[in-house]
Design a protein around this motif. Structure first.
Motif, PDB file in Angstrom:
ATOM      1  N   ILE A 165      15.532 106.489  -7.919  1.00 56.10           N
ATOM      2  CA  ILE A 165      15.265 107.802  -8.541  1.00 56.10           C
ATOM      3  C   ILE A 165      13.705 107.513  -8.825  1.00 56.10           C
ATOM      4  CG2 ILE A 165      15.616 109.183 -10.845  1.00 56.10           C
ATOM      5  CD1 ILE A 165      18.401 108.230 -10.851  1.00 56.10           C
ATOM      6  N   LEU A 166      13.086 108.567  -8.499  1.00 52.24           N
ATOM      7  CA  LEU A 166      11.518 108.379  -8.523  1.00 52.24           C
ATOM      8  C   LEU A 166      10.758 109.268  -9.641  1.00 52.24           C
ATOM      9  CD1 LEU A 166      10.698 108.519  -4.591  1.00 52.24           C
ATOM     10  CD2 LEU A 166      10.810 106.520  -6.123  1.00 52.24           C
ATOM     11  N   ASN A 167      11.609 110.128 -10.242  1.00 51.93           N
ATOM     12  CA  ASN A 167      11.429 110.951 -11.272  1.00 51.93           C
ATOM     13  C   ASN A 167      12.494 111.458 -12.105  1.00 51.93           C
ATOM     14  OD1 ASN A 167      10.331 113.086 -13.021  1.00 51.93           O
ATOM     15  ND2 ASN A 167       9.069 113.940 -11.296  1.00 51.93           N
ATOM     16  N   PHE A 168      12.416 110.420 -13.238  1.00 47.07           N
ATOM     17  CA  PHE A 168      13.390 110.420 -14.211  1.00 47.07           C
ATOM     18  C   PHE A 168      13.511 111.822 -15.060  1.00 47.07           C
ATOM     19  CE2 PHE A 168      14.280 109.957 -18.966  1.00 47.07           C
ATOM     20  CZ  PHE A 168      15.647 109.950 -18.900  1.00 47.07           C
ATOM     21  N   PHE A 169      12.377 112.534 -15.278  1.00 49.83           N
ATOM     22  CA  PHE A 169      12.313 113.645 -15.984  1.00 49.83           C
ATOM     23  C   PHE A 169      12.888 114.795 -15.190  1.00 49.83           C
ATOM     24  CE2 PHE A 169       9.032 110.708 -17.047  1.00 49.83           C
ATOM     25  CZ  PHE A 169       9.420 110.423 -18.390  1.00 49.83           C
TER      26      PHE A 169
END
Length: 333
Positions: A144-148
């Motif tokens: 997952i490269l972008n948690f937000f």
């Protein structure tokens, strides 16, 4: 001799549940671990239950009550492994949790966090009803490269992991610090956000943990207003210092608004509606968020002024079928 995993279990008055948690670790298919139970000033027989185990891998550390963040930080400092797995004393793992995390670690050695999916009393599998767009950013198993961005894709915020399904390399804490103390609201989300600003997450959608909310001494339904959310402080400071990667800035700013909404919703449920009214007046807050806040305000007014009516017509009849979905916090220690 170093162990592969250090399992940190904060403990505060979980007498009916702690055995279940310990047994779920002891019954792992992967057996190279130590268990650090941090007894955070329990006044029940929780510590006695831990002492009844003869397994030499279990260490019980007693301290005065200082909260769940302080207990987790103590577990981090006492850990003998490079990998620290967190398990709350009222949750449990499936037998293959550590084996799954070990596989993730071998495949993605540079990740800042390793996590699996989970189930709760209310949601059997948090990915079952995810729309196709969300599944594009949440791999069955991968990074997952972008948690937000992931957390913004679903307004009901059925988190893809919780603290009890998370393992973090110890070196990460040396770099970014421990869990923020003085909070019982959002301290775990803040930690994941701090890691997510610097590192990708390795994730498996396999359900390897069970998150319980209907427990003694639980804060999932704790009705106490909070002054703020620690992630907002973290995000504002990171943006000010220019420490947010360019590709994440937009999603982080929107996620901050989501966090504000969740905090205002919680406070409204606790009878403090000022923050909710402030967000309702802001033009930058999504209409969907405002609808949630308005609904919460109306229900909180009904509950305060007509408690019997609320209990019968809303809590028992309606909410019994639709359990809370904005499960934004874990429990206090």
């Amino acid at each position: 001799m170093l162990v592969k995993f250090s399992v940190a279990i904060p403990l505060y008055n979980k007498e009916p549940h702690v055995k279940r948690a310990l047994d779920s670790v002891i019954n792992q298919t992967f057996q190279d671990f130590e268990i650090i139970v941090i007894n955070d000033g329990s006044t029940d027989k929780s510590a006695e239950i831990v002492k009844s185990y003869s397994d030499s891998r279990i260490r019980l550390i007693n301290q005065k009550n200082a909260g769940v963040s302080a207990a987790r930080n103590r577990g981090i400092s006492e850990a003998r492994s490079e990998l620290i797995a967190f398990l709350d004393a009222d949750d449990e793992w499936t037998p293959d949790y550590l084996e799954t995390v070990r596989r993730l670690r071998e495949k993605y050695p540079d990740a800042g966090l390793y996590a699996t999916s989970l189930k709760t009393e209310f949601i059997d599998n948090v990915l079952m009803d995810k729309e196709k767009e969300l599944r594009k950013v949440i791999p069955d198993e991968g990074l997952i490269l972008n948690f937000f961005k992931v957390n913004l894709k679903d307004i009901s915020h059925k988190d893809i992991f919780y603290t009890s399904s998370v393992t973090v390399p110890k070196k990460i804490f040396s770099e970014i610090g421990g869990f923020k103390t003085g909070y019982w609201w959002g301290e775990d989300i803040d930690m994941w956000g701090r890691i997510g600003l610097k590192y990708p997450f390795a994730y498996s959608s396999k359900v390897c943990a069970i998150y319980y909310q209907n427990v003694v001494n639980g804060a999932a339904y704790k009705k106490k207003p909070v002054k703020g959310h620690p992630l907002l402080e973290t995000a504002k400071e990171a943006l000010k210092l220019g420490e947010v990667p360019r590709g994440i800035i937009k999603d982080l700013k929107e996620y901050m608004k989501f966090v504000e909404m969740c905090t205002a919703k919680h406070n409204a449920e606790a009878g403090e509606r000022d923050l909710a009214f402030k967000l309702l007046a802001r033009s930058d807050i999504k209409l969907a968020y405002k609808k949630i806040l308005l609904s919460t305000i109306i229900l909180s007014v009904i509950e305060s002024n007509f408690p019997k009516f609320y209990k019968f017509y809303f809590k028992e009849n309606i909410f019994a079928e639709n359990k809370p979905q904005t499960q934004f916090i874990k429990r206090t220690g």
